[in-house]
Design a protein around this motif. Structure first.
Motif, PDB file in Angstrom:
ATOM      1  N   GLY A 158      17.110  -8.569 -17.221  1.00  0.00           N
ATOM      2  CA  GLY A 158      16.768  -7.218 -16.787  1.00  0.00           C
ATOM      3  C   GLY A 158      17.590  -6.890 -15.567  1.00  0.00           C
ATOM      4  N   GLN A 159      17.293  -5.791 -14.972  1.00  0.00           N
ATOM      5  CA  GLN A 159      18.019  -5.386 -13.778  1.00  0.00           C
ATOM      6  C   GLN A 159      17.045  -5.339 -12.612  1.00  0.00           C
ATOM      7  N   ALA A 160      17.492  -5.816 -11.466  1.00  0.00           N
ATOM      8  CA  ALA A 160      16.659  -5.812 -10.266  1.00  0.00           C
ATOM      9  C   ALA A 160      17.447  -5.212  -9.107  1.00  0.00           C
ATOM     10  N   HIS A 161      16.729  -4.730  -8.137  1.00  0.00           N
ATOM     11  CA  HIS A 161      17.347  -4.148  -6.957  1.00  0.00           C
ATOM     12  C   HIS A 161      16.651  -4.699  -5.716  1.00  0.00           C
ATOM     13  N   TYR A 162      17.422  -4.854  -4.661  1.00  0.00           N
ATOM     14  CA  TYR A 162      16.832  -5.301  -3.403  1.00  0.00           C
ATOM     15  C   TYR A 162      15.842  -4.267  -2.897  1.00  0.00           C
ATOM     16  N   THR A 163      14.724  -4.743  -2.380  1.00  0.00           N
ATOM     17  CA  THR A 163      13.753  -3.833  -1.787  1.00  0.00           C
ATOM     18  C   THR A 163      13.558  -4.117  -0.300  1.00  0.00           C
ATOM     19  N   GLY A 164      14.209  -5.158   0.201  1.00  0.00           N
ATOM     20  CA  GLY A 164      14.093  -5.479   1.613  1.00  0.00           C
ATOM     21  C   GLY A 164      14.757  -6.797   1.922  1.00  0.00           C
ATOM     22  N   THR A 165      14.879  -7.078   3.195  1.00  0.00           N
ATOM     23  CA  THR A 165      15.406  -8.361   3.632  1.00  0.00           C
ATOM     24  C   THR A 165      14.522  -8.877   4.758  1.00  0.00           C
ATOM     25  N   ALA A 166      14.601 -10.159   5.000  1.00  0.00           N
ATOM     26  CA  ALA A 166      13.828 -10.777   6.077  1.00  0.00           C
ATOM     27  C   ALA A 166      14.681 -11.862   6.712  1.00  0.00           C
ATOM     28  N   SER A 167      14.398 -12.143   7.939  1.00  0.00           N
ATOM     29  CA  SER A 167      15.105 -13.190   8.652  1.00  0.00           C
ATOM     30  C   SER A 167      14.068 -14.080   9.329  1.00  0.00           C
ATOM     31  N   PHE A 168      14.203 -15.388   9.145  1.00  0.00           N
ATOM     32  CA  PHE A 168      13.274 -16.334   9.732  1.00  0.00           C
ATOM     33  C   PHE A 168      14.023 -17.236  10.704  1.00  0.00           C
ATOM     34  N   ALA A 169      13.358 -17.588  11.779  1.00  0.00           N
ATOM     35  CA  ALA A 169      13.947 -18.500  12.764  1.00  0.00           C
ATOM     36  C   ALA A 169      13.013 -19.687  12.936  1.00  0.00           C
ATOM     37  N   VAL A 170      13.600 -20.866  13.060  1.00  0.00           N
ATOM     38  CA  VAL A 170      12.826 -22.075  13.317  1.00  0.00           C
ATOM     39  C   VAL A 170      13.305 -22.642  14.644  1.00  0.00           C
ATOM     40  N   GLU A 171      12.353 -22.826  15.548  1.00  0.00           N
ATOM     41  CA  GLU A 171      12.698 -23.373  16.854  1.00  0.00           C
ATOM     42  C   GLU A 171      12.707 -24.894  16.776  1.00  0.00           C
ATOM     43  N   VAL A 172      13.662 -25.497  17.442  1.00  0.00           N
ATOM     44  CA  VAL A 172      13.869 -26.941  17.392  1.00  0.00           C
ATOM     45  C   VAL A 172      12.624 -27.704  17.835  1.00  0.00           C
ATOM     46  N   ASP A 173      11.907 -27.208  18.838  1.00  0.00           N
ATOM     47  CA  ASP A 173      10.749 -27.939  19.367  1.00  0.00           C
ATOM     48  C   ASP A 173       9.435 -27.575  18.664  1.00  0.00           C
ATOM     49  N   ASP A 174       9.495 -26.801  17.581  1.00  0.00           N
ATOM     50  CA  ASP A 174       8.290 -26.435  16.827  1.00  0.00           C
ATOM     51  C   ASP A 174       7.774 -27.669  16.102  1.00  0.00           C
ATOM     52  N   PRO A 175       6.556 -28.157  16.418  1.00  0.00           N
ATOM     53  CA  PRO A 175       6.045 -29.364  15.768  1.00  0.00           C
ATOM     54  C   PRO A 175       5.759 -29.161  14.270  1.00  0.00           C
ATOM     55  N   LEU A 176       5.696 -27.917  13.805  1.00  0.00           N
ATOM     56  CA  LEU A 176       5.428 -27.645  12.395  1.00  0.00           C
ATOM     57  C   LEU A 176       6.656 -27.093  11.669  1.00  0.00           C
TER      58      LEU A 176
END
Length: 183
Positions: A158-176
């Motif tokens: 089928g055909q799809a189209h983008y509906t949005g984008t997201a950006s995630f950041a992970v901090e080095v000292d994040d215990p999770l």
């Protein structure tokens, strides 16, 4: 056969394509899938979903976690092969309506049509969303076994189209930062 409140006894098919769906012609519920109001489609499909959940135990041969009905797909009843698209509306999860013909639903519907002898291997069928008119195509490409069941590998396009984008950041000292597991 399930007893659907407000509709009586209705024959439904149940098929798997990444999720389990109940399939029923909208006409059996007094609806025209191409012209019915969305609320009426949702109410009828939800009644079928609840009836199937209450009256039928679903089993998945490989994973008990997948052994549940995800929703109901109401169709135009045109299951026999034709080059014209067959129309359906998928009502899933918490009464959500899919804007597309539903990839996993198309997969399940092709498997069902193949099982009934209505489609041959590599015979492409078109499926149209009654909600938006978008079209997917699909075909069964190979027979396989899933547990003790006959199954098919299905290709869907089928055909799809983008509906949005997201950006995630992970901090080095994040215990999770690597995630966590709840048991």
């Amino acid at each position: 056969m399930v007893d659907v409140p407000g509709h009586g006894k209705v024959v439904v098919d149940i098929a798997y394509g990444g999720a389990f769906y109940a399939f029923v012609s909208a006409e059996k519920l007094g609806l025209d899938i191409c012209s019915a109001k969305t609320r009426d489609v949702v109410d009828a499909a939800s009644a079928v979903t609840e009836a199937v959940k209450a009256q039928f135990k679903i089993n998945h041969p490989d994973s008990e976690d997948l052994a549940f009905l995800y929703g109901t797909i109401l169709t135009d009843g045109k299951d026999a092969y034709t080059e014209e698209p067959t129309t359906n509306i998928c009502v899933f999860a918490d009464e959500q309506v899919d804007r597309s013909p539903t990839g996993s639903g198309v997969t399940a519907r092709i498997a069902l049509q193949y099982h009934k002898g209505l489609l041959a291997l590599n015979q492409t069928r078109a499926f149209k969303s009654g909600a938006t008119g978008s079209v997917f195509t699909g075909k069964a490409v190979r027979e396989v076994k899933c547990g003790d069941f006959k199954a098919v590998i299905v290709e869907v396009s089928g055909q799809a189209h983008y509906t949005g984008t997201a950006s995630f950041a992970v901090e080095v000292d994040d215990p999770l930062k690597d995630g966590f597991l709840l048991k």
